[in-house]
Design a protein around this motif. Structure first.
Motif, PDB file in Angstrom:
ATOM      1  N   ILE A 155       0.842  -1.212   0.000  1.00 10.79           N
ATOM      2  CA  ILE A 155       0.000   0.000   0.000  1.00 10.79           C
ATOM      3  C   ILE A 155       0.870   1.253   0.000  1.00 10.79           C
ATOM      4  CG2 ILE A 155      -1.677   1.303   1.363  1.00 10.79           C
ATOM      5  CD1 ILE A 155      -2.815  -1.403   2.290  1.00 10.79           C
ATOM      6  N   ILE A 159       0.885   4.259  -2.779  1.00  8.67           N
ATOM      7  CA  ILE A 159       0.646   5.692  -2.467  1.00  8.67           C
ATOM      8  C   ILE A 159       1.798   6.547  -2.995  1.00  8.67           C
ATOM      9  CG2 ILE A 159       0.439   7.342  -0.580  1.00  8.67           C
ATOM     10  CD1 ILE A 159      -1.060   5.166   0.995  1.00  8.67           C
ATOM     11  N   LEU A 162       1.493   6.923  -6.667  1.00  9.67           N
ATOM     12  CA  LEU A 162       0.392   7.823  -7.015  1.00  9.67           C
ATOM     13  C   LEU A 162       0.809   9.274  -6.849  1.00  9.67           C
ATOM     14  CD1 LEU A 162      -2.573   8.216  -7.771  1.00  9.67           C
ATOM     15  CD2 LEU A 162      -3.141   8.040  -5.345  1.00  9.67           C
ATOM     16  N   ILE A 163       1.491   9.597  -5.724  1.00  2.71           N
ATOM     17  CA  ILE A 163       1.919  10.979  -5.475  1.00  2.71           C
ATOM     18  C   ILE A 163       2.935  11.421  -6.522  1.00  2.71           C
ATOM     19  CG2 ILE A 163       3.147  12.458  -3.843  1.00  2.71           C
ATOM     20  CD1 ILE A 163       1.857  10.857  -1.585  1.00  2.71           C
TER      21      ILE A 163
END
Length: 202
Positions: A155, A159, A162-163
């Motif tokens: 996870i 993240i 994605l950032i």
């Protein structure tokens, strides 16, 4: 006079009288004693007979030369010694070959067995734990202890990816704008307040 008695695979014997000097033994036709067997090298060994002694020397053969079960490079021969040229077995006789010949079993390099351990009280004896072969794969369900940690790592990587993707897209669209600064500015902006007025009589 000395004699080599060769014991062949078909159960027959071959006697060779050793002359004083060198006697070559091997599979090659130029050997004095030609042994046409796969385990015998072309130039396998040489036996040198002198007045008071007889010596055998291995000629770096592929399967080695053995005297009484021991692999040798050079050794002195004594009456009754068993010699192995690869898989071909022979016996060295210091004189003429004996009238009655018993075929000896092949002699191989056998390590000396260690003495047995001292007796142990019966109460202290326990059956050894079974050993698992390293070639056998262990089957079953995976260990659940590390599943949570693995999920957190996955996870977290998602993240971060994605950032980074949002940052690159914002940088490209704004031609060099700072993604984090713009996000902070938008989050810090004041939200307009909505004023609800009551009408008289309501």
């Amino acid at each position: 006079m000395a004699t080599l008695i060769f014991y062949l695979e078909d159960g027959t014997t071959l006697n060779h009288t050793l002359d004083e000097g060198a006697t070559t033994i091997g599979r090659h036709p130029d050997s004095v004693v030609v042994l046409e067997f796969p385990s015998v090298s072309g130039h396998h060994a040489i036996i040198e007979l002198a007045e008071n002694a007889c010596y055998i020397t291995d000629l770096k053969s592929s399967n080695g030369t053995h005297v009484n079960g021991v692999t040798i490079e050079e050794a002195q021969l004594n009456d009754g010694d068993r010699i192995g040229f690869g898989d071909v077995q022979a016996v060295f006789a210091a004189g003429e070959a004996p009238a009655v010949i018993h075929v000896p079993p092949p002699v191989l390099d056998v390590p000396v067995a260690a003495p047995p351990p001292p007796p142990v009280a019966r109460a202290a004896q326990r059956p050894p734990a079974p050993k698992r072969s390293p070639q056998v794969r262990r089957s079953g369900y995976p260990d659940e202890g590390g599943g949570c940690g693995t999920a957190i790592v996955v996870i977290g990587l998602f993240i971060v990816a994605l950032i980074v993707g949002l940052y690159m897209r914002h940088y490209k669209e704004t031609e060099g704008g700072n993604f984090f600064q713009d996000v902070a500015d938008k989050m810090g902006a004041k939200i307009p307040k909505i004023k609800i007025e009551k009408k008289p009589g309501e």
